[in-house]
Design an enzyme around this catalytic site. Structure first.
Site, PDB file in Angstrom:
ATOM      1  N   GLY A 166       0.827  -1.200   0.000  1.00 34.02           N
ATOM      2  CA  GLY A 166       0.000   0.000   0.000  1.00 34.02           C
ATOM      3  C   GLY A 166       0.857   1.244   0.000  1.00 34.02           C
ATOM      4  O   GLY A 166       0.556   2.229   0.678  1.00 34.02           O
ATOM      5  N   ASP A 191       2.076  -2.004  -4.452  1.00 35.06           N
ATOM      6  CA  ASP A 191       0.700  -1.504  -4.440  1.00 35.06           C
ATOM      7  C   ASP A 191      -0.021  -2.123  -5.631  1.00 35.06           C
ATOM      8  O   ASP A 191       0.616  -2.699  -6.516  1.00 35.06           O
ATOM      9  CB  ASP A 191       0.670   0.025  -4.525  1.00 35.06           C
ATOM     10  CG  ASP A 191      -0.575   0.620  -3.861  1.00 35.06           C
ATOM     11  OD1 ASP A 191      -1.693   0.214  -4.235  1.00 35.06           O
ATOM     12  OD2 ASP A 191      -0.429   1.467  -2.962  1.00 35.06           O
ATOM     13  N   TYR A 211     -15.512  -0.218   8.956  1.00 37.53           N
ATOM     14  CA  TYR A 211     -14.074   0.006   9.133  1.00 37.53           C
ATOM     15  C   TYR A 211     -13.661  -0.293  10.574  1.00 37.53           C
ATOM     16  O   TYR A 211     -12.682  -1.007  10.816  1.00 37.53           O
ATOM     17  CB  TYR A 211     -13.750   1.450   8.763  1.00 37.53           C
ATOM     18  CG  TYR A 211     -12.288   1.796   8.794  1.00 37.53           C
ATOM     19  CD1 TYR A 211     -11.374   1.169   7.954  1.00 37.53           C
ATOM     20  CD2 TYR A 211     -11.805   2.780   9.658  1.00 37.53           C
ATOM     21  CE1 TYR A 211     -10.020   1.507   7.972  1.00 37.53           C
ATOM     22  CE2 TYR A 211     -10.475   3.126   9.689  1.00 37.53           C
ATOM     23  CZ  TYR A 211      -9.579   2.494   8.842  1.00 37.53           C
ATOM     24  OH  TYR A 211      -8.243   2.828   8.881  1.00 37.53           O
TER      25      TYR A 211
END
Length: 317
Positions: A4, A30, A139
Protein backbone atom coordinates in the site's frame (compact mmCIF):
# COMPACT_ATOMS: atom_id res chain seq x y z
CA UNK A 1 8.35 -4.42 2.36
CA UNK A 2 5.60 -1.81 2.35
CA UNK A 3 2.19 -2.93 1.04
CA UNK A 4 0.00 0.00 0.00
CA UNK A 5 2.92 2.30 -0.77
CA UNK A 6 0.81 4.73 -2.83
CA UNK A 7 -1.46 5.69 0.05
CA UNK A 8 -1.28 8.54 2.54
CA UNK A 9 0.99 6.72 4.99
CA UNK A 10 2.90 4.50 2.57
CA UNK A 11 4.01 7.28 0.23
CA UNK A 12 5.94 8.91 3.08
CA UNK A 13 6.87 5.83 5.10
CA UNK A 14 8.70 4.21 2.16
CA UNK A 15 10.96 7.23 1.68
CA UNK A 16 11.80 7.44 5.37
CA UNK A 17 12.55 3.71 5.61
CA UNK A 18 14.79 4.00 2.54
CA UNK A 19 16.62 6.90 4.14
CA UNK A 20 17.25 4.76 7.23
CA UNK A 21 17.88 1.32 5.69
CA UNK A 22 19.08 2.15 2.17
CA UNK A 23 17.03 2.49 -1.01
CA UNK A 24 17.68 -1.01 -2.28
CA UNK A 25 16.56 -2.63 0.99
CA UNK A 26 12.97 -1.31 1.07
CA UNK A 27 10.51 -2.89 -1.39
CA UNK A 28 7.40 -0.87 -2.20
CA UNK A 29 4.23 -2.56 -3.53
CA UNK A 30 0.70 -1.50 -4.44
CA UNK A 31 -2.11 -2.46 -6.79
CA UNK A 32 -1.56 0.81 -8.66
CA UNK A 33 1.44 2.80 -9.83
CA UNK A 34 3.34 4.51 -7.02
CA UNK A 35 4.43 8.16 -6.95
CA UNK A 36 7.51 8.94 -9.03
CA UNK A 37 9.81 9.48 -6.05
CA UNK A 38 9.07 5.94 -4.81
CA UNK A 39 9.49 4.30 -8.23
CA UNK A 40 12.74 6.15 -8.95
CA UNK A 41 14.37 5.78 -5.54
CA UNK A 42 14.16 2.00 -5.08
CA UNK A 43 12.43 -1.28 -5.95
CA UNK A 44 8.71 -1.08 -6.71
CA UNK A 45 6.31 -3.85 -7.76
CA UNK A 46 2.64 -3.92 -8.69
CA UNK A 47 1.29 -6.54 -6.27
CA UNK A 48 -2.14 -7.42 -4.88
CA UNK A 49 -2.00 -8.51 -1.23
CA UNK A 50 -5.12 -10.61 -1.89
CA UNK A 51 -3.12 -12.77 -4.34
CA UNK A 52 -1.60 -15.22 -1.86
CA UNK A 53 0.60 -17.11 -4.34
CA UNK A 54 2.24 -14.04 -5.83
CA UNK A 55 2.60 -12.55 -2.35
CA UNK A 56 4.49 -15.49 -0.87
CA UNK A 57 6.70 -15.82 -3.96
CA UNK A 58 7.59 -12.13 -3.77
CA UNK A 59 8.41 -12.32 -0.05
CA UNK A 60 10.58 -15.43 -0.36
CA UNK A 61 12.35 -14.30 -3.55
CA UNK A 62 13.30 -10.94 -2.03
CA UNK A 63 14.10 -12.27 1.46
CA UNK A 64 11.70 -9.86 3.16
CA UNK A 65 12.28 -9.57 6.91
CA UNK A 66 9.71 -6.91 7.86
CA UNK A 67 6.28 -6.20 6.39
CA UNK A 68 4.32 -2.96 6.75
CA UNK A 69 0.79 -3.85 5.63
CA UNK A 70 -1.03 -0.56 4.98
CA UNK A 71 -3.59 -1.49 2.32
CA UNK A 72 -7.22 -0.99 3.41
CA UNK A 73 -10.62 0.44 2.51
CA UNK A 74 -11.04 3.50 4.76
CA UNK A 75 -14.01 4.52 6.89
CA UNK A 76 -16.07 6.68 4.53
CA UNK A 77 -15.63 4.40 1.52
CA UNK A 78 -16.18 1.26 3.61
CA UNK A 79 -19.71 2.39 4.51
CA UNK A 80 -20.57 2.54 0.81
CA UNK A 81 -19.31 -1.02 0.13
CA UNK A 82 -19.49 -2.78 3.52
CA UNK A 83 -19.08 -6.44 2.51
CA UNK A 84 -16.35 -5.71 0.00
CA UNK A 85 -14.53 -3.53 2.53
CA UNK A 86 -14.76 -6.24 5.22
CA UNK A 87 -13.41 -8.90 2.86
CA UNK A 88 -10.50 -6.76 1.67
CA UNK A 89 -9.53 -5.46 5.11
CA UNK A 90 -9.77 -8.81 6.87
CA UNK A 91 -8.53 -11.26 4.25
CA UNK A 92 -5.52 -9.14 3.42
CA UNK A 93 -4.51 -9.10 7.10
CA UNK A 94 -5.01 -12.85 7.43
CA UNK A 95 -2.83 -13.39 4.35
CA UNK A 96 -0.03 -11.40 5.98
CA UNK A 97 -0.35 -13.06 9.40
CA UNK A 98 -0.28 -16.54 7.86
CA UNK A 99 2.70 -15.54 5.74
CA UNK A 100 4.58 -14.31 8.81
CA UNK A 101 3.78 -17.57 10.62
CA UNK A 102 5.05 -19.72 7.74
CA UNK A 103 8.12 -17.81 6.50
CA UNK A 104 11.02 -17.83 8.95
CA UNK A 105 12.72 -14.79 7.39
CA UNK A 106 9.85 -12.52 8.46
CA UNK A 107 10.73 -11.16 11.89
CA UNK A 108 8.20 -8.31 12.32
CA UNK A 109 4.87 -7.16 10.90
CA UNK A 110 3.28 -3.72 11.19
CA UNK A 111 -0.47 -3.33 10.66
CA UNK A 112 -2.33 -0.07 11.31
CA UNK A 113 -5.41 0.04 13.46
CA UNK A 114 -7.48 3.19 14.05
CA UNK A 115 -9.53 5.20 16.52
CA UNK A 116 -12.44 3.70 14.57
CA UNK A 117 -12.20 0.66 16.89
CA UNK A 118 -13.95 2.78 19.51
CA UNK A 119 -17.70 3.34 19.49
CA UNK A 120 -20.54 5.31 21.08
CA UNK A 121 -20.15 3.53 24.43
CA UNK A 122 -16.42 4.33 24.66
CA UNK A 123 -15.38 7.20 26.98
CA UNK A 124 -14.97 10.15 24.56
CA UNK A 125 -12.33 12.11 26.48
CA UNK A 126 -8.88 10.73 27.33
CA UNK A 127 -9.98 7.37 25.91
CA UNK A 128 -7.93 4.71 27.77
CA UNK A 129 -5.75 2.05 26.18
CA UNK A 130 -8.04 -0.66 27.56
CA UNK A 131 -11.71 0.29 27.47
CA UNK A 132 -15.14 -0.53 26.03
CA UNK A 133 -14.86 -1.03 22.26
CA UNK A 134 -18.15 -1.37 20.39
CA UNK A 135 -17.56 0.12 16.91
CA UNK A 136 -20.62 0.55 14.69
CA UNK A 137 -18.87 1.13 11.35
CA UNK A 138 -17.55 -1.51 8.95
CA UNK A 139 -14.07 0.01 9.13
CA UNK A 140 -14.09 0.02 12.93
CA UNK A 141 -15.43 -3.53 13.14
CA UNK A 142 -12.72 -4.79 10.79
CA UNK A 143 -10.01 -2.96 12.71
CA UNK A 144 -11.20 -4.33 16.07
CA UNK A 145 -11.33 -7.85 14.64
CA UNK A 146 -7.87 -7.29 13.19
CA UNK A 147 -6.49 -6.28 16.59
CA UNK A 148 -7.79 -9.48 18.12
CA UNK A 149 -6.23 -11.57 15.33
CA UNK A 150 -2.90 -9.78 15.76
CA UNK A 151 -2.81 -10.55 19.46
CA UNK A 152 -3.95 -14.12 18.79
CA UNK A 153 -1.14 -14.73 16.29
CA UNK A 154 1.38 -13.30 18.76
CA UNK A 155 0.17 -15.48 21.63
CA UNK A 156 -0.51 -18.62 19.59
CA UNK A 157 2.29 -18.60 17.01
CA UNK A 158 4.80 -16.03 18.26
CA UNK A 159 4.28 -13.68 15.30
CA UNK A 160 5.78 -10.30 16.26
CA UNK A 161 3.03 -8.04 14.92
CA UNK A 162 2.87 -4.41 16.05
CA UNK A 163 0.16 -1.82 15.59
CA UNK A 164 -0.91 1.76 16.24
CA UNK A 165 -4.46 3.07 16.53
CA UNK A 166 -3.93 6.01 14.23
CA UNK A 167 -6.02 9.12 14.74
CA UNK A 168 -6.75 11.32 11.71
CA UNK A 169 -3.55 11.76 9.69
CA UNK A 170 -2.66 15.06 8.08
CA UNK A 171 -0.22 15.31 5.19
CA UNK A 172 0.53 17.78 2.39
CA UNK A 173 1.96 15.10 0.13
CA UNK A 174 -1.21 13.17 -0.71
CA UNK A 175 -4.78 14.45 -0.85
CA UNK A 176 -7.67 12.95 1.10
CA UNK A 177 -8.60 9.31 0.55
CA UNK A 178 -12.12 8.68 1.85
CA UNK A 179 -11.72 8.89 5.62
CA UNK A 180 -13.93 10.61 8.19
CA UNK A 181 -11.05 12.77 9.46
CA UNK A 182 -10.06 13.83 5.94
CA UNK A 183 -11.62 17.28 6.31
CA UNK A 184 -8.37 18.21 8.08
CA UNK A 185 -6.49 17.59 4.82
CA UNK A 186 -9.15 18.85 2.41
CA UNK A 187 -9.45 22.14 4.26
CA UNK A 188 -5.85 23.10 3.50
CA UNK A 189 -6.06 22.22 -0.19
CA UNK A 190 -9.33 24.13 -0.61
CA UNK A 191 -7.98 27.07 1.38
CA UNK A 192 -5.05 27.37 -1.03
CA UNK A 193 -7.04 26.58 -4.20
CA UNK A 194 -10.31 28.43 -3.50
CA UNK A 195 -9.95 30.47 -0.32
CA UNK A 196 -12.94 28.66 1.15
CA UNK A 197 -14.05 25.21 2.32
CA UNK A 198 -17.35 23.40 2.91
CA UNK A 199 -16.83 21.02 5.83
CA UNK A 200 -18.69 17.69 6.06
CA UNK A 201 -18.54 17.77 9.89
CA UNK A 202 -20.03 20.21 12.43
CA UNK A 203 -17.80 23.03 13.60
CA UNK A 204 -17.55 21.59 17.14
CA UNK A 205 -16.61 18.00 16.18
CA UNK A 206 -13.36 17.47 18.09
CA UNK A 207 -11.25 14.53 16.95
CA UNK A 208 -7.69 13.36 17.58
CA UNK A 209 -5.33 14.16 14.70
CA UNK A 210 -1.66 13.58 13.98
CA UNK A 211 0.71 15.26 11.56
CA UNK A 212 2.22 12.73 9.19
CA UNK A 213 5.84 13.35 10.20
CA UNK A 214 4.91 12.45 13.78
CA UNK A 215 2.96 9.38 12.60
CA UNK A 216 5.89 8.09 10.53
CA UNK A 217 8.29 8.58 13.42
CA UNK A 218 5.92 6.81 15.84
CA UNK A 219 5.52 3.88 13.45
CA UNK A 220 9.25 3.36 13.00
CA UNK A 221 9.97 3.91 16.71
CA UNK A 222 7.45 1.18 17.60
CA UNK A 223 8.93 -1.23 15.04
CA UNK A 224 12.45 -0.64 16.35
CA UNK A 225 11.53 -0.99 20.04
CA UNK A 226 12.76 -4.15 21.81
CA UNK A 227 9.99 -6.76 21.95
CA UNK A 228 10.48 -7.21 25.68
CA UNK A 229 9.47 -3.55 26.25
CA UNK A 230 6.07 -3.99 24.63
CA UNK A 231 3.07 -4.74 26.84
CA UNK A 232 0.45 -4.38 24.08
CA UNK A 233 0.18 -6.86 21.21
CA UNK A 234 -3.19 -5.70 19.85
CA UNK A 235 -2.68 -1.99 19.06
CA UNK A 236 -1.33 1.08 20.87
CA UNK A 237 -3.25 4.30 21.50
CA UNK A 238 -1.56 7.41 20.10
CA UNK A 239 -3.08 10.82 20.77
CA UNK A 240 -1.48 13.42 18.52
CA UNK A 241 -3.39 16.70 18.83
CA UNK A 242 -7.15 17.13 19.28
CA UNK A 243 -9.09 19.97 17.64
CA UNK A 244 -12.37 20.69 15.86
CA UNK A 245 -12.99 22.26 12.43
CA UNK A 246 -13.56 25.72 13.89
CA UNK A 247 -10.26 25.65 15.78
CA UNK A 248 -8.45 24.61 12.62
CA UNK A 249 -10.16 27.23 10.43
CA UNK A 250 -9.31 29.92 13.02
CA UNK A 251 -5.66 28.88 12.80
CA UNK A 252 -5.76 29.04 8.98
CA UNK A 253 -7.27 32.54 9.15
CA UNK A 254 -4.17 33.74 11.01
CA UNK A 255 -2.29 33.13 7.74
CA UNK A 256 -5.19 33.72 5.30
CA UNK A 257 -7.56 36.32 6.85
CA UNK A 258 -9.98 36.08 3.89
CA UNK A 259 -10.46 32.32 4.27
CA UNK A 260 -14.11 31.26 4.66
CA UNK A 261 -15.57 28.03 6.00
CA UNK A 262 -19.13 26.69 5.85
CA UNK A 263 -20.63 23.52 7.25
CA UNK A 264 -22.74 20.84 5.60
CA UNK A 265 -22.52 17.64 7.70
CA UNK A 266 -23.00 14.39 5.78
CA UNK A 267 -23.04 10.69 6.75
CA UNK A 268 -19.53 11.00 8.15
CA UNK A 269 -20.85 13.15 11.01
CA UNK A 270 -22.60 10.12 12.53
CA UNK A 271 -19.31 8.21 12.28
CA UNK A 272 -17.31 11.00 13.92
CA UNK A 273 -19.85 11.24 16.75
CA UNK A 274 -18.92 7.69 17.84
CA UNK A 275 -15.17 8.36 17.94
CA UNK A 276 -13.05 9.78 20.78
CA UNK A 277 -12.43 13.51 21.10
CA UNK A 278 -9.08 12.90 22.82
CA UNK A 279 -6.87 9.88 23.56
CA UNK A 280 -4.79 8.67 26.52
CA UNK A 281 -1.48 7.46 25.05
CA UNK A 282 0.42 6.98 28.31
CA UNK A 283 1.08 3.27 27.67
CA UNK A 284 2.85 4.00 24.36
CA UNK A 285 4.86 6.76 26.02
CA UNK A 286 5.97 4.36 28.75
CA UNK A 287 6.66 1.30 26.56
CA UNK A 288 8.49 2.82 23.59
CA UNK A 289 8.92 6.55 24.17
CA UNK A 290 6.15 8.00 22.01
CA UNK A 291 6.42 11.77 21.60
CA UNK A 292 5.34 14.49 19.15
CA UNK A 293 6.95 17.45 17.40
CA UNK A 294 3.91 19.18 15.88
CA UNK A 295 1.06 21.12 17.48
CA UNK A 296 -1.83 22.76 15.56
CA UNK A 297 0.09 26.02 15.08
CA UNK A 298 3.27 24.45 13.68
CA UNK A 299 1.30 21.97 11.57
CA UNK A 300 -0.92 24.66 10.00
CA UNK A 301 1.99 26.84 8.93
CA UNK A 302 3.86 23.92 7.36
CA UNK A 303 0.75 22.61 5.57
CA UNK A 304 0.01 26.01 4.01
CA UNK A 305 3.67 26.54 3.08
CA UNK A 306 4.03 23.14 1.41
CA UNK A 307 0.66 23.11 -0.38
CA UNK A 308 1.20 26.70 -1.51
CA UNK A 309 4.53 25.68 -3.02
CA UNK A 310 3.08 22.48 -4.51
CA UNK A 311 0.25 24.38 -6.22
CA UNK A 312 2.50 27.35 -7.09
CA UNK A 313 0.55 29.72 -4.87
CA UNK A 314 3.15 31.17 -2.50
CA UNK A 315 0.77 33.99 -1.54
CA UNK A 316 -1.16 31.39 0.51
CA UNK A 317 1.73 30.85 2.86
Amino acid sequence: MVIGCSGQIGSELVLELRRIHGNENVFATDIKMAPKDIVKSGPFQILDVMDEKRLIHFVIRNRITQIYHLAAVLSGNAEKLPIQAWEINMQSLMNILDLAREVDDIKKVFWPSSIAVFGPTTPRYDTPQLTVMEPNTVYGISKLAGERWCEYYYNRYGVDVRSIRYPGLISYKTEAGGGTTDYAVEIFYDAVKKGKYECFLRDDTALPMMFMKDAIKATIDLMEAPLENLSIHSSYNVAGISFDPKMLSDEIKKHMPEFEISYKPDFRQSIADTWPASIDDSVARKDWGLDYEFDIKKMTKLMLDEIGSKLNKPECK
